[in-house]
Design a protein around this motif. Structure first.
Motif, PDB file in Angstrom:
ATOM      1  N   VAL A 147       0.861  -1.179   0.000  1.00 35.47           N
ATOM      2  CA  VAL A 147       0.000   0.000   0.000  1.00 35.47           C
ATOM      3  C   VAL A 147       0.895   1.225   0.000  1.00 35.47           C
ATOM      4  O   VAL A 147       1.726   1.397   0.905  1.00 35.47           O
ATOM      5  CB  VAL A 147      -0.926   0.038   1.231  1.00 35.47           C
ATOM      6  CG1 VAL A 147      -1.776   1.310   1.207  1.00 35.47           C
ATOM      7  CG2 VAL A 147      -1.818  -1.189   1.280  1.00 35.47           C
ATOM      8  N   GLY A 148       0.762   2.070  -1.012  1.00 33.76           N
ATOM      9  CA  GLY A 148       1.566   3.286  -1.050  1.00 33.76           C
ATOM     10  C   GLY A 148       1.699   3.834  -2.454  1.00 33.76           C
ATOM     11  O   GLY A 148       1.356   3.184  -3.443  1.00 33.76           O
ATOM     12  N   THR A 149       2.197   5.045  -2.527  1.00 36.08           N
ATOM     13  CA  THR A 149       2.394   5.730  -3.807  1.00 36.08           C
ATOM     14  C   THR A 149       3.438   5.011  -4.646  1.00 36.08           C
ATOM     15  O   THR A 149       4.486   4.609  -4.139  1.00 36.08           O
ATOM     16  CB  THR A 149       2.837   7.177  -3.569  1.00 36.08           C
ATOM     17  OG1 THR A 149       1.849   7.852  -2.781  1.00 36.08           O
ATOM     18  CG2 THR A 149       3.030   7.915  -4.882  1.00 36.08           C
ATOM     19  N   VAL A 150       3.128   4.846  -5.915  1.00 39.44           N
ATOM     20  CA  VAL A 150       4.083   4.248  -6.860  1.00 39.44           C
ATOM     21  C   VAL A 150       4.211   5.220  -8.023  1.00 39.44           C
ATOM     22  O   VAL A 150       3.323   5.332  -8.861  1.00 39.44           O
ATOM     23  CB  VAL A 150       3.616   2.873  -7.352  1.00 39.44           C
ATOM     24  CG1 VAL A 150       4.653   2.274  -8.297  1.00 39.44           C
ATOM     25  CG2 VAL A 150       3.344   1.931  -6.179  1.00 39.44           C
ATOM     26  N   ASP A 151       5.324   5.938  -8.052  1.00 35.00           N
ATOM     27  CA  ASP A 151       5.548   6.973  -9.066  1.00 35.00           C
ATOM     28  C   ASP A 151       6.982   6.832  -9.558  1.00 35.00           C
ATOM     29  O   ASP A 151       7.937   7.067  -8.804  1.00 35.00           O
ATOM     30  CB  ASP A 151       5.319   8.352  -8.450  1.00 35.00           C
ATOM     31  CG  ASP A 151       5.488   9.493  -9.454  1.00 35.00           C
ATOM     32  OD1 ASP A 151       6.075   9.264 -10.523  1.00 35.00           O
ATOM     33  OD2 ASP A 151       5.029  10.610  -9.157  1.00 35.00           O
ATOM     34  N   THR A 154       9.218  10.152  -9.038  1.00 35.74           N
ATOM     35  CA  THR A 154       9.675  10.570  -7.704  1.00 35.74           C
ATOM     36  C   THR A 154      10.188   9.415  -6.861  1.00 35.74           C
ATOM     37  O   THR A 154      10.938   9.637  -5.907  1.00 35.74           O
ATOM     38  CB  THR A 154       8.542  11.265  -6.943  1.00 35.74           C
ATOM     39  OG1 THR A 154       7.438  10.360  -6.777  1.00 35.74           O
ATOM     40  CG2 THR A 154       8.074  12.511  -7.688  1.00 35.74           C
ATOM     41  N   ARG A 155       9.799   8.185  -7.189  1.00 36.80           N
ATOM     42  CA  ARG A 155      10.241   7.009  -6.430  1.00 36.80           C
ATOM     43  C   ARG A 155      10.623   5.882  -7.397  1.00 36.80           C
ATOM     44  O   ARG A 155       9.959   4.842  -7.450  1.00 36.80           O
ATOM     45  CB  ARG A 155       9.136   6.528  -5.486  1.00 36.80           C
ATOM     46  CG  ARG A 155       8.761   7.526  -4.384  1.00 36.80           C
ATOM     47  CD  ARG A 155       7.556   7.013  -3.602  1.00 36.80           C
ATOM     48  NE  ARG A 155       7.239   7.822  -2.454  1.00 36.80           N
ATOM     49  CZ  ARG A 155       6.462   8.903  -2.489  1.00 36.80           C
ATOM     50  NH1 ARG A 155       5.965   9.313  -3.647  1.00 36.80           N
ATOM     51  NH2 ARG A 155       6.196   9.578  -1.380  1.00 36.80           N
ATOM     52  N   PHE A 198       4.919  -6.027   1.804  1.00 33.48           N
ATOM     53  CA  PHE A 198       6.208  -5.534   1.310  1.00 33.48           C
ATOM     54  C   PHE A 198       6.368  -4.071   1.697  1.00 33.48           C
ATOM     55  O   PHE A 198       5.415  -3.291   1.650  1.00 33.48           O
ATOM     56  CB  PHE A 198       6.252  -5.699  -0.214  1.00 33.48           C
ATOM     57  CG  PHE A 198       7.336  -4.895  -0.870  1.00 33.48           C
ATOM     58  CD1 PHE A 198       8.666  -5.268  -0.737  1.00 33.48           C
ATOM     59  CD2 PHE A 198       7.032  -3.762  -1.614  1.00 33.48           C
ATOM     60  CE1 PHE A 198       9.671  -4.524  -1.340  1.00 33.48           C
ATOM     61  CE2 PHE A 198       8.025  -3.016  -2.218  1.00 33.48           C
ATOM     62  CZ  PHE A 198       9.349  -3.401  -2.079  1.00 33.48           C
ATOM     63  N   ASN A 199       7.586  -3.683   2.083  1.00 28.46           N
ATOM     64  CA  ASN A 199       7.841  -2.295   2.440  1.00 28.46           C
ATOM     65  C   ASN A 199       9.167  -1.836   1.848  1.00 28.46           C
ATOM     66  O   ASN A 199      10.178  -2.530   1.943  1.00 28.46           O
ATOM     67  CB  ASN A 199       7.889  -2.117   3.954  1.00 28.46           C
ATOM     68  CG  ASN A 199       8.133  -0.661   4.345  1.00 28.46           C
ATOM     69  OD1 ASN A 199       7.530   0.249   3.786  1.00 28.46           O
ATOM     70  ND2 ASN A 199       9.015  -0.434   5.304  1.00 28.46           N
ATOM     71  N   GLU A 200       9.139  -0.663   1.224  1.00 30.06           N
ATOM     72  CA  GLU A 200      10.348  -0.026   0.694  1.00 30.06           C
ATOM     73  C   GLU A 200      10.536   1.296   1.421  1.00 30.06           C
ATOM     74  O   GLU A 200       9.558   1.955   1.784  1.00 30.06           O
ATOM     75  CB  GLU A 200      10.187   0.201  -0.809  1.00 30.06           C
ATOM     76  CG  GLU A 200      11.345   0.902  -1.483  1.00 30.06           C
ATOM     77  CD  GLU A 200      11.110   2.386  -1.692  1.00 30.06           C
ATOM     78  OE1 GLU A 200      12.019   3.057  -2.202  1.00 30.06           O
ATOM     79  OE2 GLU A 200      10.026   2.891  -1.336  1.00 30.06           O
ATOM     80  N   SER A 201      11.778   1.675   1.663  1.00 30.63           N
ATOM     81  CA  SER A 201      12.075   2.901   2.395  1.00 30.63           C
ATOM     82  C   SER A 201      12.544   3.994   1.448  1.00 30.63           C
ATOM     83  O   SER A 201      13.070   3.716   0.371  1.00 30.63           O
ATOM     84  CB  SER A 201      13.160   2.641   3.444  1.00 30.63           C
ATOM     85  OG  SER A 201      12.711   1.725   4.417  1.00 30.63           O
ATOM     86  N   VAL A 202      12.362   5.225   1.874  1.00 33.39           N
ATOM     87  CA  VAL A 202      12.885   6.384   1.156  1.00 33.39           C
ATOM     88  C   VAL A 202      14.039   6.932   1.987  1.00 33.39           C
ATOM     89  O   VAL A 202      13.863   7.305   3.143  1.00 33.39           O
ATOM     90  CB  VAL A 202      11.805   7.465   0.965  1.00 33.39           C
ATOM     91  CG1 VAL A 202      12.401   8.703   0.309  1.00 33.39           C
ATOM     92  CG2 VAL A 202      10.644   6.927   0.143  1.00 33.39           C
TER      93      VAL A 202
END
Length: 528
Positions: A147-151, A154-155, A198-202
């Motif tokens: 769950v989260g922005t997928v761009d 910017t990412r 799943f989690n990805e960090s900035v």
């Protein structure tokens, strides 16, 4: 204990559940604490009308929600600031934090940055809010979810990872765009129905998703980072971590070992609920206040601190435009008190408003106050260049290079490049090296495109060099190296690609591009 809370309302329920009296600025004074992004408001008249007076002010702020309080330095009680996402926001939060007695920092690795600025700092990660702690009798219908922005703009690292996991494992993705963004309740429903999240960090952040997914009983597979992750959780016991080399292997393993996955997920959920719920975080805040938070004389230097906060918020598109006038007033006051940094910031605001003569006058004052201030000279050169005064601009650039605290080799390189013209790629690249060495390499954080581009950091100058000459390999390599140094290999990829295009037969350039792609989880994009 009685609190006045400004900003994120997630702290209100837990504080009240702990038995404390909470006044929410946006609820009690809705007409005076406009919740539009970053709109400023004076906290002092609000405070004076509260009876009994609160024991503490708690501001929970990252710009982008709620009003931006000023006058904090005059609040006659303990002043606490919970700095959210300092890995992205430190460039302005460092100034705002100076108005408080204690700053609470969500990212452990950022605590020393605030402390180095003389502000007492305490690590306080985010926690699981109540909506994620609610029991939800849902079957685990998603093997793998995000769950989260997928761009991709910017990412790019996240976009590459999500695409790969969707392709390899059929990962279910939710809230990828602003139009489809999920509210907390819906996010909790997804996490509660997933076997693995799943989690990805900035920039290596310990983000909200870590606590939220685990609280909902999903197995968390998150990027291998610092920032205190393994101080809170043990990989293999409460969650698992991945790097570019083992993500696919990790996901495949946990999908194939259901009993072990369920055991780890349950252990993670128990730990989050016991120690990392938002109520536990606020209990820690209360304990800090009860133990005694020493009061700081924040009034001295408040004009500079607030002026830079508001100025940077406006410049980066994070604060409401109404903050610009307040920023200018505070910066003028700080400038009159002899603060060269305030003069440079004020000049930048004037230049952005096409008040170039005023900007040059203020920058002359900044140079008088701080003879070694390189930014004052380079910004003045930029304004003079825009006015068509090329000789004046070149002289100012030369002065800036001489004034900068840099090595003899860097200075000599820049001075030689100036002779070829200050708008050439060679000169712009050399100025980037000067600015980097002088202490202005990079400014992290998301930003709206600026209407008038005023170069501020080394990365700005490297990008301008490439705009002047897209084949300028040294500028491309310098930009890439800088981004990789701060952990942004995914943004270094275009620069590594530009360097390879400039020297297609260079094996070293090809290897560096491949490495950047691998660190960005895009090894499949590397040319053979």
């Amino acid at each position: 204990m009685r609190f006045l809370v400004v900003g994120d309302g997630a702290v209100v329920g837990p504080l009240r559940a702990l038995g404390h009296d909470v006044v929410v600025a946006a609820e009690v004074f809705p007409g005076e604490t406009d919740a539009r992004t970053g709109r400023p408001f004076d906290v002092r008249p609000l405070w004076r009308r509260l009876s009994p007076a609160p024991d503490a002010l708690l501001v929970v702020q990252s710009l982008g929600g709620g009003g931006l309080a000023y006058g904090v330095e005059d609040v006659p009680a303990v002043r606490l600031y919970w700095a959210i996402d300092p890995h992205l926001n430190f460039f302005w939060q460092r100034h705002y934090a100076r108005l408080f007695d204690l700053v609470l920092v969500t990212q452990k690795d950022c605590v020393p940055f605030f402390a180095a600025d003389g502000v007492p700092a305490h690590w306080l990660p985010w926690g699981a809010e109540d909506v994620f702690l609610r029991e939800r009798a849902r079957p685990r219908t998603h093997d793998l979810a995000f769950v989260g922005t997928v761009d991709a703009a910017t990412r790019p690292k996240r976009a590459a990872l999500v695409a790969m996991l969707e392709r390899r494992f059929g990962m279910a993705t939710f809230g990828a765009t602003a139009a489809t963004r999920l509210e907390p309740e819906a996010t909790a429903d997804v996490f509660a129905s997933a076997r693995i999240v799943f989690n990805e960090s900035v920039l290596g952040d310990l983000n909200f998703r870590v606590f939220e997914a685990m609280a909902c009983g999903a197995m968390l597979v998150t990027e291998r980072i610092e920032n205190g992750l393994t101080d809170l959780f043990t990989p293999g016991e409460h969650l698992d971590v991945f790097g570019p080399e083992d993500l696919v292997e990790k996901i495949a393993y946990w999908l194939a070992h259901e009993d072990e996955r369920a055991r780890v997920a349950a252990a993670g959920a128990r730990l989050v609920r016991a120690r990392h719920a938002m109520r536990a975080r606020l209990a820690e805040v209360v304990a800090l206040v009860e133990a005694g938070v020493p009061r700081r004389d924040a009034a001295r230097g408040a004009s500079l601190a607030w002026g830079l906060t508001a100025h940077l918020g406006v410049v980066r598109g994070l604060a409401h435009p109404a903050a610009a006038g307040l920023a200018a007033g505070s910066l003028r006051a700080a400038m009159e008190a002899g603060e060269a940094e305030a003069a440079v910031a004020l000049a930048e605001m004037l230049a952005r408003a096409d008040r170039d003569a005023g900007a040059l006058f203020v920058l002359a004052e900044a140079r008088r106050m701080a003879p070694r201030c390189v930014r004052a000279r380079l910004l003045a050169a930029e304004v003079a260049r825009r006015l068509g005064r090329a000789d004046e601009a070149a002289a100012l650039v030369r002065e800036g290079v001489h004034a900068a605290d840099v090595s003899a080799a860097t200075r000599a390189r820049a001075l030689a490049a100036i002779d070829g013209g200050i708008d050439t790629a060679d000169c712009l690249h050399a100025l980037g090296l000067v600015v980097a060495e002088a202490g202005f390499p990079f400014m992290a954080g998301f930003a709206a495109p600026e209407e008038r581009w005023l170069p501020r950091t080394a990365l700005d100058y490297f990008q301008r060099a490439l705009a002047a000459d897209p084949t300028h390999r040294p500028a491309a390599e310098s930009a890439a190296a800088l981004l990789e140094l701060v952990g942004l290999a995914e943004f270094a990829v275009p620069f590594r690609a530009a360097a390879l295009r400039a020297a297609p037969d260079d094996a070293g350039a090809r290897a560096r591009l491949r490495e950047a792609l691998e660190r960005s989880h895009r090894a499949h994009d590397a040319a053979p």
